[in-house]
Design a protein around this motif. Structure first.
Motif, PDB file in Angstrom:
ATOM      1  N   ASP A 108     -57.193  60.538 -17.925  1.00 13.99           N
ATOM      2  CA  ASP A 108     -57.283  59.096 -17.691  1.00 13.99           C
ATOM      3  C   ASP A 108     -56.831  58.741 -16.281  1.00 13.99           C
ATOM      4  O   ASP A 108     -56.674  57.580 -15.928  1.00 13.99           O
ATOM      5  N   MET A 109     -56.663  59.781 -15.470  1.00 15.07           N
ATOM      6  CA  MET A 109     -56.384  59.550 -14.061  1.00 15.07           C
ATOM      7  C   MET A 109     -57.602  58.850 -13.445  1.00 15.07           C
ATOM      8  O   MET A 109     -58.744  59.253 -13.675  1.00 15.07           O
ATOM      9  N   LEU A 110     -57.355  57.818 -12.702  1.00 16.27           N
ATOM     10  CA  LEU A 110     -58.426  57.054 -12.077  1.00 16.27           C
ATOM     11  C   LEU A 110     -58.616  57.516 -10.637  1.00 16.27           C
ATOM     12  O   LEU A 110     -57.644  57.686  -9.898  1.00 16.27           O
ATOM     13  N   LYS A 111     -59.859  57.730 -10.248  1.00 17.79           N
ATOM     14  CA  LYS A 111     -60.165  58.017  -8.850  1.00 17.79           C
ATOM     15  C   LYS A 111     -60.644  56.716  -8.225  1.00 17.79           C
ATOM     16  O   LYS A 111     -61.711  56.201  -8.555  1.00 17.79           O
ATOM     17  N   ILE A 112     -59.825  56.160  -7.325  1.00 23.15           N
ATOM     18  CA  ILE A 112     -60.137  54.877  -6.703  1.00 23.15           C
ATOM     19  C   ILE A 112     -60.138  55.074  -5.191  1.00 23.15           C
ATOM     20  O   ILE A 112     -59.112  55.433  -4.608  1.00 23.15           O
ATOM     21  N   LYS A 113     -61.299  54.878  -4.588  1.00 24.64           N
ATOM     22  CA  LYS A 113     -61.451  55.090  -3.140  1.00 24.64           C
ATOM     23  C   LYS A 113     -60.945  56.475  -2.740  1.00 24.64           C
ATOM     24  O   LYS A 113     -60.324  56.658  -1.692  1.00 24.64           O
ATOM     25  N   GLY A 114     -61.188  57.450  -3.613  1.00 23.33           N
ATOM     26  CA  GLY A 114     -60.793  58.817  -3.321  1.00 23.33           C
ATOM     27  C   GLY A 114     -59.343  59.131  -3.616  1.00 23.33           C
ATOM     28  O   GLY A 114     -58.904  60.270  -3.439  1.00 23.33           O
ATOM     29  N   VAL A 115     -58.572  58.140  -4.092  1.00 23.33           N
ATOM     30  CA  VAL A 115     -57.147  58.328  -4.371  1.00 23.33           C
ATOM     31  C   VAL A 115     -56.946  58.482  -5.878  1.00 23.33           C
ATOM     32  O   VAL A 115     -57.525  57.737  -6.667  1.00 23.33           O
ATOM     33  N   SER A 116     -56.129  59.455  -6.283  1.00 13.55           N
ATOM     34  CA  SER A 116     -55.809  59.649  -7.697  1.00 13.55           C
ATOM     35  C   SER A 116     -54.712  58.666  -8.108  1.00 13.55           C
ATOM     36  O   SER A 116     -53.629  58.654  -7.516  1.00 13.55           O
ATOM     37  N   VAL A 117     -55.007  57.849  -9.121  1.00 11.41           N
ATOM     38  CA  VAL A 117     -54.066  56.814  -9.564  1.00 11.41           C
ATOM     39  C   VAL A 117     -53.909  56.899 -11.077  1.00 11.41           C
ATOM     40  O   VAL A 117     -54.900  56.974 -11.803  1.00 11.41           O
ATOM     41  N   PHE A 118     -52.661  56.880 -11.539  1.00 14.93           N
ATOM     42  CA  PHE A 118     -52.398  56.773 -12.975  1.00 14.93           C
ATOM     43  C   PHE A 118     -52.039  55.323 -13.293  1.00 14.93           C
ATOM     44  O   PHE A 118     -51.284  54.685 -12.538  1.00 14.93           O
TER      45      PHE A 118
END
Length: 433
Positions: A328-338
């Protein structure tokens, strides 16, 4: 008080000896009785006799949710169907559900590991446990139910929802132990506050919570609202259900019942084990499960494990609370976000409630993030200027945590949907719609 001192205070050397024997037994059983494992191991030319040490577990392939779905419904059972006396499943919201089958022995083990955890929380035969976890195919309600009965407590199987009825039961039955998901617990606290019921008006002494991600700030909110300690419960349907690991009085990690569940931490990219006290993905092997043994199951949960004698006296390995999931890690603008990172930032700022949603869109080629969070009533209705300041603080706190700019929207209290029947929906990803 300790439920099973011999196991829970066992030396590391004795535990490893027990684990090896059980690992050898479960690999032999899986090879001989589960066609899926027989095929996988034969293809890789791995045989039960190859497991001579605990380190040899790395020779075995992983089991994943995909494998469970492809074996749907009963392809991973190691016993005849007549010996399976209970079946649970995952929600199946992303495809076929995963099925979990239990023999009588398995249910006894499930009750045993929960009983250990409830004892860690100070629960005994004099307590009344109000279990708001869902019953049915979901494992949450049943695990606590079996463990509560094993310690001799009175269990009220009310399940989730009917919040006003929950409060009535708490008052009338003098509930002493309350079990809930963090989001539902906060919803109950809101209703108590609106009804003018103070924590001192109730008989509650302890809370057990789980089935959802949470942060230290959220735990503090729960404890502040109920004025009692709250303890973390970890588990997953595929391996057993809640009770795989539970938190003791120290509240600094969960004791994992490693005599029943052998833990590894791997790097999700290399799939290799990482050193103790290093964060990675939790992998679990059931050592005693009869009906449906699982070997090297990738949980996708991010944590770390460490051995030390705990202040409570137990020596069972401890795992940190789950800080995210590799799936469920989100890839946002190439950045890994939990999502838990955003929650941590939100709850670090005063003036907002612990109810929020993360909304992702892609109006053109770039991702946009909006975070909706409820302002506290006194601020939302009384001070527009302060709202602007809080919004800017929130945006900065999130930027500091994840390194990305987000749009923060402060909304009126009670306008973000409450989930009265289970887990909150924290992320809405509209990027591919």
């Amino acid at each position: 008080m300790i439920w099973d001192e011999k196991i829970e205070c066992m030396s590391k050397e004795d535990m490893e000896e027990l684990q090896l024997k059980r690992l050898q037994d479960v690999v032999t059983t899986a090879y001989n009785k589960v066609p899926y494992y027989h095929k996988r191991y034969t293809e890789k030319e791995i045989y039960p006799e190859d497991i001579e040490t605990l380190a040899d577990i790395e020779k075995l392939p992983f089991t994943t949710k995909t494998d469970l779905r492809e074996s749907y419904p009963f392809g991973l059972f190691a016993v005849e169907q007549k010996d399976i006396i209970e079946i649970h499943t995952s929600s199946g919201t992303t495809g076929k559900p995963t099925v979990s089958g239990y023999t009588k022995e398995d249910l006894d083990i499930w009750g045993e590991v929960i009983a250990r955890g409830l004892t860690m929380m100070g629960v005994d035969e004099n307590d009344i446990i109000q279990n708001t976890h869902g019953y049915g195919l979901f494992t949450g309600g049943f695990g606590v139910h079996y463990g509560g009965q094993k310690v001799g407590a009175t269990v009220v199987p009310i399940s989730t929802g009917q919040t006003l009825r929950q409060i009535e039961i708490m008052k009338d039955f003098k509930t002493s132990v309350l079990i809930f998901t963090p989001s539902y617990g906060l919803h109950i606290a809101e209703e108590l506050d609106e009804m003018g019921i103070k924590p001192s008006d109730l008989n509650l002494k302890v809370i057990g919570f789980g089935s959802e991600s949470w942060t230290d700030a959220m735990r503090k909110q729960i404890e502040d609202k109920f004025q009692i300690p709250a303890y973390n419960i970890y588990g997953l349907t595929e391996v057993m259900g809640p009770g795989v690991a539970m938190e003791c009085s120290q509240q600094d990690g969960l004791h994992l019942s490693e005599d029943h569940f052998y833990p590894e931490i791997i790097d999700p990219r290399t799939l290799k084990q990482v050193p103790e006290n290093t964060q990675g993905e939790l992998v679990l092997t059931t050592l005693t499960r009869v009906g449906m043994p699982l070997i090297r199951f990738r949980t996708r949960d991010v944590t770390k494990i460490h051995h030390e004698k705990c202040g409570c006296g137990r020596t069972l390995v401890k795992m940190d609370r789950i800080t995210g999931r590799t799936d469920d890690m989100l890839k946002i603008k190439g950045v890994s976000v939990f999502p838990s990172q955003i929650e941590k930032a939100l709850l670090s700022i005063d003036g907002v409630e612990p109810h929020y949603q993360i909304i992702l869109t892609r109006p053109d080629v770039l991702d946009k993030i909006e975070v909706k969070v409820e302002a506290s009533p006194e601020i939302f209705f009384d001070n527009v200027k302060e709202l602007v300041g809080i919004r800017d603080k929130l945006a900065q706190a999130i930027h500091d945590e994840i390194g990305l700019r987000v749009n923060v929207t402060l909304v009126e209290p009670k306008t973000i949907d409450r989930v009265d029947s289970g887990k909150a929906v924290r992320v809405i990803d509209n990027r591919n719609k």
